[in-house]
Design a protein around this motif. Sequence first.
Motif, PDB file in Angstrom:
ATOM      1  N   TRP A  78       0.986   2.948   9.998  1.00 46.83           N
ATOM      2  CA  TRP A  78       0.916   3.565   8.667  1.00 46.83           C
ATOM      3  C   TRP A  78       2.048   3.060   7.772  1.00 46.83           C
ATOM      4  CZ3 TRP A  78       4.227   7.817   6.903  1.00 46.83           C
ATOM      5  CH2 TRP A  78       3.820   8.366   5.684  1.00 46.83           C
TER       6      TRP A  78
ATOM      7  N   ASN B 231       1.708  -0.996   7.156  1.00 49.82           N
ATOM      8  CA  ASN B 231       0.597  -1.367   6.279  1.00 49.82           C
ATOM      9  C   ASN B 231       0.877  -1.012   4.824  1.00 49.82           C
ATOM     10  OD1 ASN B 231      -0.832  -2.368   8.432  1.00 49.82           O
ATOM     11  ND2 ASN B 231      -2.195  -0.614   8.628  1.00 49.82           N
ATOM     12  N   ARG B 232       1.417   0.168   4.595  1.00 48.14           N
ATOM     13  CA  ARG B 232       1.621   0.619   3.222  1.00 48.14           C
ATOM     14  C   ARG B 232       2.849  -0.003   2.557  1.00 48.14           C
ATOM     15  NH1 ARG B 232      -1.895   3.814   5.075  1.00 48.14           N
ATOM     16  NH2 ARG B 232      -3.122   5.291   3.839  1.00 48.14           N
TER      17      ARG B 232
ATOM     18  N   MET C  25       5.734   5.842  -3.364  1.00 46.43           N
ATOM     19  CA  MET C  25       4.341   5.413  -3.424  1.00 46.43           C
ATOM     20  C   MET C  25       3.415   6.582  -3.738  1.00 46.43           C
ATOM     21  SD  MET C  25       1.974   3.624  -0.444  1.00 46.43           S
ATOM     22  CE  MET C  25       2.469   1.938  -0.769  1.00 46.43           C
ATOM     23  N   THR C  26       3.733   7.734  -3.179  1.00 46.21           N
ATOM     24  CA  THR C  26       2.899   8.918  -3.392  1.00 46.21           C
ATOM     25  C   THR C  26       3.045   9.450  -4.812  1.00 46.21           C
ATOM     26  OG1 THR C  26       3.192   9.494  -1.060  1.00 46.21           O
ATOM     27  CG2 THR C  26       2.337  11.214  -2.514  1.00 46.21           C
TER      28      THR C  26
ATOM     29  N   LYS D 203       3.770  11.892   6.919  1.00 48.93           N
ATOM     30  CA  LYS D 203       2.416  11.321   6.852  1.00 48.93           C
ATOM     31  C   LYS D 203       1.405  12.393   6.493  1.00 48.93           C
ATOM     32  CE  LYS D 203      -0.958   8.568   9.414  1.00 48.93           C
ATOM     33  NZ  LYS D 203      -2.116   9.356   8.956  1.00 48.93           N
TER      34      LYS D 203
ATOM     35  N   ASP E  63      -0.739  12.226   3.057  1.00 49.51           N
ATOM     36  CA  ASP E  63      -2.204  12.197   3.174  1.00 49.51           C
ATOM     37  C   ASP E  63      -2.845  13.374   2.448  1.00 49.51           C
ATOM     38  OD1 ASP E  63      -2.005   9.912   4.622  1.00 49.51           O
ATOM     39  OD2 ASP E  63      -2.428  10.812   6.579  1.00 49.51           O
TER      40      ASP E  63
ATOM     41  N   MET F  24      -4.554   4.347   0.328  1.00 46.54           N
ATOM     42  CA  MET F  24      -3.418   3.561  -0.129  1.00 46.54           C
ATOM     43  C   MET F  24      -3.523   3.298  -1.629  1.00 46.54           C
ATOM     44  SD  MET F  24      -2.125  -0.213   1.158  1.00 46.54           S
ATOM     45  CE  MET F  24      -2.349   0.259   2.875  1.00 46.54           C
ATOM     46  N   ASN F  25      -2.386   3.374  -2.311  1.00 44.51           N
ATOM     47  CA  ASN F  25      -2.328   3.083  -3.740  1.00 44.51           C
ATOM     48  C   ASN F  25      -2.319   1.570  -3.930  1.00 44.51           C
ATOM     49  OD1 ASN F  25      -1.805   2.810  -6.443  1.00 44.51           O
ATOM     50  ND2 ASN F  25      -0.058   4.202  -6.490  1.00 44.51           N
ATOM     51  N   GLU F  26      -3.464   1.003  -4.350  1.00 39.63           N
ATOM     52  CA  GLU F  26      -3.590  -0.448  -4.461  1.00 39.63           C
ATOM     53  C   GLU F  26      -2.730  -1.020  -5.584  1.00 39.63           C
ATOM     54  OE1 GLU F  26      -5.094  -2.215  -2.343  1.00 39.63           O
ATOM     55  OE2 GLU F  26      -6.145  -0.665  -1.212  1.00 39.63           O
TER      56      GLU F  26
END
Length: 276
Positions: free
Chosen positions: A22, A25-26, A49-50, A111, A115, A122-124
């Motif tokens: 997790w 990847n992010r 990121m969130t 996490k 979530d 995921m924030n692209e």
Amino acid sequence: MASNIGMMDSAYFVGRNEILTWINNRLQLNLSRIEEAASGAVQCQMMDMTYPGVVPMHKVNFDARTEYDMIQNYKVLQDVLNKLKIEKHIEVNRLVKGRPLDNLEFLQWLKRYCDSVNGGIMNENYNPVERRSKGGKDRNSKGSQKTTKSLQANNMHNSASGDPVDLNKMSWPKQGRGSAVAGGATYSEEVQALSKEVTNLKLSVDHLEKERDFYFAKLRDIEILCQIPEMEDLPMTVAIKKILYAADAKESALEEAQEYLSEAINTVETEVESEA
């Protein structure tokens, strides 16, 4: 809200590999161990990121190695949680020690919380590498300016006093060549002995932590088994839970479990005899 999830929540059943996947990847990282995230920088960027823009990334030190630098990262994280009104107290003193289990539990909570906000998607539009590099540049720039000013101030002071510093002209304690060599050899032996002792202590700590995690995992397996609906009300299951959930390590927990089990068995025997 996931900010108040309990220890029995499914979030705490998420394994290390899943947590590391997790994170990697992010944030486009390559962590191989949970304790590599002990500095608090990863947690800060996950919140960034969130909630893009909420975390002052220029204050986050991804190169933190000392406990002092790590604590500064966690201060940033705690400020962000407070700002977002997330009721989560960070056990900083435990996390900065790099203990795998403590850091795993906090990352499991993180996490679950992230979530719950973005649905695990995921924030692209978020570029983690760019966010880290910008924060690092800002921090390094400020650090360089501070160092430059400090050097300039020292140079001005030395010029004004008319006593410029020349390392080649400084006075050093004079020693005979023989004594210097003997002293150097003694210090080298002491350093080697201490280094060996530190290495042995680290190996002992690693062994103890692995052993602790091994037995903790077994206890968790037993607890999960005891929570199966078909088994949770059985006398043996109840007796086991009395031991698992005892508030301290007193022998009374075992005695209480044995007494309960004995009474339950006697009750069953009595019922069987009455039916006969």
